[in-house]
Design an enzyme around this catalytic site. Structure first.
Site, PDB file in Angstrom:
ATOM      1  CE1 TYR A   1      29.331  -6.576 -30.018  1.00 34.73           C
ATOM      2  CE2 TYR A   1      29.696  -8.889 -29.535  1.00 34.73           C
ATOM      3  CZ  TYR A   1      29.335  -7.631 -29.110  1.00 34.73           C
ATOM      4  OH  TYR A   1      28.992  -7.432 -27.801  1.00 34.73           O
TER       5      TYR A   1
ATOM      6  CG  HIS B   1      23.858  -4.705 -29.352  1.00 33.21           C
ATOM      7  ND1 HIS B   1      24.733  -4.953 -30.375  1.00 33.21           N
ATOM      8  CD2 HIS B   1      24.620  -4.553 -28.242  1.00 33.21           C
ATOM      9  CE1 HIS B   1      25.982  -4.946 -29.899  1.00 33.21           C
ATOM     10  NE2 HIS B   1      25.935  -4.700 -28.614  1.00 33.21           N
TER      11      HIS B   1
END
Length: 274
Positions: free
Chosen positions: A46, A104
């Protein structure tokens, strides 16, 4: 309120931070903390871990009052790389410990999705991480982790919204004692705000369609992670405990699901992110 396997309570709704960055991102996260969010979800990919840490510091909230989660990327699945990734995340966040560290994406073609979890367990043993989670793991991935480590992750974050309700994964998670977290819980561009089961429930309860969908998640035992930079929307997304859906409404919203309901080609068996 949800709980992890050991009984630790976690908030009913968390705050997703992608793609909030820069000063504007810090302000949005600070606003979320001010209106009552106590779970911030970020990730290496991110590229906003420094902003998350800064928002937490500016909030003045006691560290123990806010759960912070981050995720290691696909390029860091091997043991040493995964441990380094966590250490670097802590440095960017400005924290001594992260509450939840997740893998992730499993990236199955690489074949290191179990090793990555083992590395996070090592980080937990070292005190760098409180809890180990996964993101986008399938049933087979979770069972391989369980067989190798003797434990399942405390949570698995998956795509989940009315068009893709993940009924089977919810069953698997319940069996394994894994909390389901939902990314894109409202469905983004495919949000079913105008679908009859949603609008009818919203009208009956006197709330917004988005609030109905978030309440639908809660009634199914799912912890949604909505993201909004707008304070009024942050407040309404959090304010979903003052009404209830009847079972028939939950079932009708779930019935909106369809086999091709994913928002993009994000099948964890084939989709990979580095």
């Amino acid at each position: 309120m949800h709980t992890l396997r050991d009984g630790t309570p976690v908030p009913h709704v968390g705050f997703g931070t992608y793609p909030l960055r820069g000063e504007e991102g810090i302000e949005a996260m600070l606003s979320a903390l001010e209106v009552g969010y106590r779970y911030l979800d970020t990730a290496v990919n991110y590229e906003n871990e420094p902003e998350v840490g800064e928002a937490l510091r500016r909030s003045g909230l006691p560290r123990e009052d806010v759960l912070v989660a981050t995720k290691i990327p696909g390029r860091a699945h091997r043991r040493d790389a995964a441990i380094t990734s966590v250490e670097e995340s802590l440095e960017r966040l400005g924290l001594e410990q992260v509450d939840v560290a997740l893998v992730h994406w499993p990236n199955p073609s690489q074949g290191h999705y179990v090793e990555a979890v083992e590395a996070l367990i090592e980080c937990r043993d070292r005190g760098l991480v409180r809890y180990v989670g996964t993101s986008n793991y399938t049933e087979s991935h979770l069972r391989e982790v369980l067989a190798a480590t003797g434990e399942a992750p405390v949570l698995n974050q998956v795509e989940c919204h009315p068009l893709f309700p993940q009924q089977e994964m919810l069953r698997v998670h319940e069996e394994l004692g894994v909390l389901t977290q939902a990314w894109s819980p409202l469905g983004k561009q495919e949000a079913q705000y105008d679908a009859a089961p949603v609008t009818e429930a919203a009208e009956r309860a006197g709330v917004s369609p988005a609030q109905v969908i978030l309440r639908w998640h809660l009634d199914r035992g799912v912890m949604p992670l909505p993201k909004s930079g707008t304070r009024s929307r942050q407040e309404s997304n959090l304010d979903v405990l003052g009404f209830e859906l009847v079972p028939e409404e939950v079932e009708a919203i779930t019935a909106l699901g369809r086999p091709d309901g994913r928002l993009f080609d994000g099948d964890p068996e084939t989709h990979e992110e580095m």
